[in-house]
Design a protein around this motif. Structure first.
Motif, short mmCIF file in Angstrom:
data_model
loop_
_atom_site.label_atom_id
_atom_site.label_comp_id
_atom_site.label_asym_id
_atom_site.label_seq_id
_atom_site.Cartn_x
_atom_site.Cartn_y
_atom_site.Cartn_z
N MET A 202 0.84 -1.18 0.00
CA MET A 202 0.00 0.00 0.00
C MET A 202 0.88 1.24 0.00
O MET A 202 1.85 1.32 0.73
N LEU A 203 0.48 2.23 -0.84
CA LEU A 203 1.28 3.45 -0.89
C LEU A 203 1.10 4.30 0.35
O LEU A 203 2.06 4.82 0.90
N LEU A 204 -0.15 4.45 0.79
CA LEU A 204 -0.43 5.21 1.99
C LEU A 204 -1.20 4.32 2.94
O LEU A 204 -2.01 3.51 2.53
N GLU A 205 -0.96 4.48 4.22
CA GLU A 205 -1.47 3.53 5.20
C GLU A 205 -2.84 3.87 5.79
O GLU A 205 -3.52 3.01 6.27
N SER A 206 -3.24 5.13 5.78
CA SER A 206 -4.47 5.48 6.49
C SER A 206 -5.60 5.83 5.52
O SER A 206 -5.41 5.95 4.32
N ASP A 207 -6.79 6.00 6.08
CA ASP A 207 -7.94 6.43 5.30
C ASP A 207 -8.00 7.95 5.21
O ASP A 207 -8.81 8.50 4.47
N ALA A 208 -7.19 8.64 5.97
CA ALA A 208 -7.19 10.09 6.01
C ALA A 208 -6.14 10.62 5.03
O ALA A 208 -4.99 10.83 5.38
N VAL A 209 -6.55 10.78 3.78
CA VAL A 209 -5.63 11.23 2.74
C VAL A 209 -6.17 12.55 2.18
O VAL A 209 -7.35 12.68 1.88
N THR A 210 -5.27 13.51 2.05
CA THR A 210 -5.64 14.79 1.45
C THR A 210 -4.85 15.00 0.17
O THR A 210 -3.81 14.38 -0.03
N PHE A 211 -5.37 15.88 -0.67
CA PHE A 211 -4.70 16.19 -1.93
C PHE A 211 -4.14 17.59 -1.80
O PHE A 211 -4.86 18.54 -1.52
N SER A 212 -2.83 17.73 -2.02
CA SER A 212 -2.19 19.02 -1.86
C SER A 212 -1.00 19.13 -2.81
O SER A 212 -0.14 18.24 -2.80
N GLY A 213 -0.99 20.18 -3.62
CA GLY A 213 0.16 20.42 -4.50
C GLY A 213 0.41 19.30 -5.48
O GLY A 213 1.57 19.04 -5.83
N GLY A 214 -0.63 18.62 -5.94
CA GLY A 214 -0.46 17.53 -6.90
C GLY A 214 -0.08 16.21 -6.26
O GLY A 214 0.18 15.23 -6.96
N ASN A 215 -0.07 16.15 -4.94
CA ASN A 215 0.30 14.93 -4.23
C ASN A 215 -0.81 14.48 -3.29
O ASN A 215 -1.59 15.28 -2.79
N VAL B 281 -1.41 13.03 0.32
CA VAL B 281 -0.65 13.07 1.57
C VAL B 281 -1.41 12.32 2.65
O VAL B 281 -2.58 12.58 2.90
N ASP B 282 -0.73 11.37 3.29
CA ASP B 282 -1.29 10.63 4.41
C ASP B 282 -1.24 11.55 5.62
O ASP B 282 -0.16 11.94 6.07
N GLU B 283 -2.41 11.92 6.13
CA GLU B 283 -2.46 12.88 7.24
C GLU B 283 -1.86 12.33 8.53
O GLU B 283 -1.40 13.09 9.37
N LYS B 284 -1.87 11.02 8.69
CA LYS B 284 -1.34 10.44 9.93
C LYS B 284 0.17 10.31 9.90
O LYS B 284 0.84 10.59 10.88
N THR B 285 0.70 9.87 8.76
CA THR B 285 2.15 9.62 8.70
C THR B 285 2.92 10.74 8.02
O THR B 285 4.14 10.82 8.17
N GLY B 286 2.23 11.57 7.23
CA GLY B 286 2.92 12.63 6.51
C GLY B 286 3.53 12.14 5.20
O GLY B 286 4.09 12.93 4.45
N LYS B 287 3.42 10.84 4.92
CA LYS B 287 3.97 10.29 3.68
C LYS B 287 3.21 10.87 2.49
O LYS B 287 2.01 11.06 2.54
N SER B 288 3.94 11.16 1.40
CA SER B 288 3.35 11.79 0.23
C SER B 288 3.73 11.03 -1.03
O SER B 288 4.88 10.61 -1.19
#
Length: 174
Positions: free
Chosen positions: A1-14, A16-23
């Motif tokens: 899985m690219l991002l681990e959480s259900d809390a994902v936002t879209f910012s600057g074309g990426n 971003v996993d809100e929990k881990t900060g991974k983009s």
């Protein structure tokens, strides 16, 4: 899985996993979503997003239609002498389409008001439910009309309102 959480936002074309900060880029996320290898049961691959926008103020088109007629008392024949309709449709993006919508709507509305009738038989069955049961307005039945418009409205970015039924509603009420 690219991002681990259900809390994902879209910012600057990426994404971003809100929990881990991974983009990761949206392109990477899209490829991963459609070529998913590990999905929970009964889950289809792909991306789905839903957003509902409620404007701060709705627009309601309105207008007025005024008709000057002559009626032959012997035959009941109606002659339309003057037809003025004012339709507040806000900013007009394509005047030809707006004029056509109102022109066709007025013809349809006149047909409803002058030549159509809902007739039911003794059993309550509608017997005038098809075009063959009443006169449809022809070009010769169309009226010349004066049609001023209104200014753009301030409550939406385009300054527009609807106009699709303006002609019909304004003249078909009995």
């Amino acid at each position: 899985m690219l991002l681990e959480s259900d809390a994902v936002t879209f910012s600057g074309g990426n994404c971003v996993d809100e929990k881990t900060g991974k983009s990761v880029s949206f392109a990477e996320m899209s490829v991963a979503a459609y070529h998913a290898k590990k999905l929970p049961p009964n889950t289809q691959p792909g991306l789905v997003a839903t957003h509902f926008w409620e404007p701060p103020n709705f627009t309601f088109p309105f207008g007025a239609h005024i008709v000057v007629t002559e009626v032959d008392r012997e035959t009941g024949e109606i002659e339309i002498k003057r037809y003025v309709c004012v339709d507040d449709c806000g900013r007009i993006i394509n005047p030809l389409i707006v004029d056509g919508q109102v022109h066709g709507g007025v013809a349809q509305g006149l047909g409803q008001a002058l030549w159509e009738e809902a007739v039911y038989d003794d059993a309550g069955q509608l017997v005038t439910g098809e075009f063959t049961d009443y006169a449809i307005p022809a070009r010769s039945d169309a009226v010349d009309r004066e049609q001023p418009y209104r200014d753009p409205v301030p409550v939406n970015p385009l300054g527009v309102k609807g106009v699709g039924e303006a002609g019909t509603i304004g003249c078909s009420r009995r």
